[in-house]
Design a protein around this motif. Structure first.
Motif, PDB file in Angstrom:
ATOM      1  N   ARG A 108       2.547  14.204  13.148  1.00 29.72           N
ATOM      2  CA  ARG A 108       1.706  14.178  11.936  1.00 29.72           C
ATOM      3  C   ARG A 108       1.275  12.761  11.591  1.00 29.72           C
ATOM      4  NH1 ARG A 108       4.959  18.144   8.195  1.00 29.72           N
ATOM      5  NH2 ARG A 108       4.463  20.052   9.314  1.00 29.72           N
ATOM      6  N   ASP A 109       2.187  11.799  11.784  1.00 29.48           N
ATOM      7  CA  ASP A 109       1.777  10.434  11.462  1.00 29.48           C
ATOM      8  C   ASP A 109       0.638   9.999  12.389  1.00 29.48           C
ATOM      9  OD1 ASP A 109       1.917   8.084   9.911  1.00 29.48           O
ATOM     10  OD2 ASP A 109       3.008   7.084  11.535  1.00 29.48           O
ATOM     11  N   ASN A 113      -2.288  11.053   9.738  1.00 31.12           N
ATOM     12  CA  ASN A 113      -2.402   9.794   8.983  1.00 31.12           C
ATOM     13  C   ASN A 113      -3.259   8.760   9.708  1.00 31.12           C
ATOM     14  OD1 ASN A 113      -0.619  11.025   7.245  1.00 31.12           O
ATOM     15  ND2 ASN A 113       1.174   9.903   7.983  1.00 31.12           N
ATOM     16  N   GLN A 114      -3.107   8.687  11.030  1.00 33.20           N
ATOM     17  CA  GLN A 114      -3.781   7.632  11.782  1.00 33.20           C
ATOM     18  C   GLN A 114      -5.034   8.108  12.513  1.00 33.20           C
ATOM     19  OE1 GLN A 114      -2.641   4.748  11.130  1.00 33.20           O
ATOM     20  NE2 GLN A 114      -0.617   5.291  10.346  1.00 33.20           N
ATOM     21  N   GLY A 241       5.535   5.659   8.822  1.00 31.17           N
ATOM     22  CA  GLY A 241       4.858   6.929   8.561  1.00 31.17           C
ATOM     23  C   GLY A 241       5.640   8.101   9.133  1.00 31.17           C
ATOM     24  N   GLU A 245       7.099  11.285   7.151  1.00 30.20           N
ATOM     25  CA  GLU A 245       6.659  12.623   7.571  1.00 30.20           C
ATOM     26  C   GLU A 245       7.840  13.514   7.964  1.00 30.20           C
ATOM     27  OE1 GLU A 245       3.768  13.918   7.207  1.00 30.20           O
ATOM     28  OE2 GLU A 245       2.632  12.112   6.733  1.00 30.20           O
ATOM     29  N   GLU A 260       3.002  15.573  -0.578  1.00 33.60           N
ATOM     30  CA  GLU A 260       2.006  14.636  -0.062  1.00 33.60           C
ATOM     31  C   GLU A 260       2.704  13.352   0.349  1.00 33.60           C
ATOM     32  OE1 GLU A 260      -1.611  13.706  -2.147  1.00 33.60           O
ATOM     33  OE2 GLU A 260      -1.478  15.689  -3.099  1.00 33.60           O
ATOM     34  N   THR A 261       2.374  12.868   1.532  1.00 33.12           N
ATOM     35  CA  THR A 261       3.095  11.709   2.057  1.00 33.12           C
ATOM     36  C   THR A 261       2.380  10.383   1.792  1.00 33.12           C
ATOM     37  OG1 THR A 261       2.049  12.186   4.168  1.00 33.12           O
ATOM     38  CG2 THR A 261       4.316  12.970   3.860  1.00 33.12           C
ATOM     39  N   ALA A 262       1.045  10.401   1.707  1.00 36.54           N
ATOM     40  CA  ALA A 262       0.305   9.134   1.605  1.00 36.54           C
ATOM     41  C   ALA A 262       0.789   8.258   0.447  1.00 36.54           C
ATOM     42  CB  ALA A 262      -1.199   9.394   1.516  1.00 36.54           C
ATOM     43  N   ILE A 265       4.202   6.725   1.421  1.00 36.35           N
ATOM     44  CA  ILE A 265       4.080   5.667   2.432  1.00 36.35           C
ATOM     45  C   ILE A 265       3.559   4.393   1.753  1.00 36.35           C
ATOM     46  CG2 ILE A 265       2.862   4.944   4.532  1.00 36.35           C
ATOM     47  CD1 ILE A 265       2.862   7.960   5.364  1.00 36.35           C
TER      48      ILE A 265
END
Ligand code: ATR
Length: 270
Positions: A108-109, A113-114, A241, A245, A260-262, A265
């Protein structure tokens, strides 16, 4: 309040309590999450005591992930393949389900995210220890063209790759066999960075525009991030990240809601 904890030895530097406290605030879930210093000689006893005190679930970190795998009454398929458990979930009748969220955390990261597309890519995984074993199946399920697992001790890479053959295109080799190869993504899953080192790698390993990802995280650039910048990586990422995650996926397994991770992080990046 439902009780959760992370158990490891040492444990004082774990960021998991901070991460899960942020998830609980964000989702409004009534969760208490603490650190547990595990007894090297009595991991099962520590787990039983935590359950007796009403604990609902545990994250498991070094050096107990393999013991947690043996202790679990049932295993998710990804944990079964990983040979290691980082999440224990309390079921009815005091039974424990073991899962491993490290691989999905890495995937997932990288992808969400990336914005890295794993499908069809040539990927090098450095290392063949527990950390690498823990993430390989979810990575292979993303259908990369091929993953080469390269390890200082080549035999460990061969046998790990052999066991993973049912899940995708994967082969093992020694670090000294990488001379002619090029990759679009290099992931460092070795423990070399913990002692300030980088695995011995040929200079030509990273294809033009290739990315590097270190599964380790520290407040400063890791040694492998420094190596990757010196070798013109398009991106040189660390494992923060992935850490958040994997925690989010554990939280989902326990609470049935994916935080939500953002923002978490961003908070940890300070
Ligand atoms: P972990 O659970 O962190 O994966 P491990 O199972 O002990 O810990 O595995 C450590 C990994 O880092 C191994 O792949 C190890 O290589 P060997 O199998 O040859 O020992 C790798 N490693 C550690 N220090 C290293 C170094 N200085 N250079 C290259 N690889 C290193």
């Amino acid at each position: 309040m439902d009780k959760y904890a992370v158990i490891g030895n040492p444990i004082e530097h774990s960021k998991s309590p901070e991460i899960h406290a942020a998830f609980a605030r964000q989702t409004g879930e009534s969760v208490e999450y603490t650190r547990l210093l595990g007894d090297i000689d009595d991991f099962p006893g520590d787990v039983r005591r935590f359950l007796a005190e009403g604990g609902q679930g545990l994250n498991v970190t070094v050096p107990f992930k393999e013991e947690a795998w043996r202790l679990a009454d049932e295993l998710s398929p990804r944990a079964h393949t990983a040979g290691a458990v980082n999440t224990l979930i309390r079921l009815g009748n005091n039974r424990l389900r073991g899962d491993n969220t490290d691989g999905v955390g890495l995937v997932r990261d990288l992808t969400v995210n990336q914005g890295f597309r794993i499908q069809g890519r040539r990927i090098l995984m450095l290392g063949a220890g527990g950390a690498v074993r823990g993430v390989m199946r979810p990575l292979l399920e993303q259908k990369p063209k091929r993953i080469i697992i390269a390890n200082r001790t080549a035999g460990k890479a061969y046998s790990l790759a052999n066991g993973l053959a049912p899940y995708g295109q994967v082969a093992g080799c020694g670090l000294d066999e990488l001379e002619e190869m090029r990759f679009e993504l290099i992931i460092n899953g070795t423990a070399a960075g913990l002692s300030g080192k980088v695995p011995a790698l040929p200079d030509s390993l990273l294809g033009k525009g290739g990315w590097c990802y270190d599964m380790l995280y520290s407040d400063r650039a890791t040694p492998f991030q420094t190596w990757s910048r010196e070798h013109q990586a398009a991106r040189s990422l660390d494992g923060l990240g992935m850490l958040v995650e994997q925690a989010a996926e554990s939280f989902r397994l326990w609470r049935d809601i994916l935080p939500e991770t953002a923002p978490v992080i961003a908070m940890l990046r300070g």
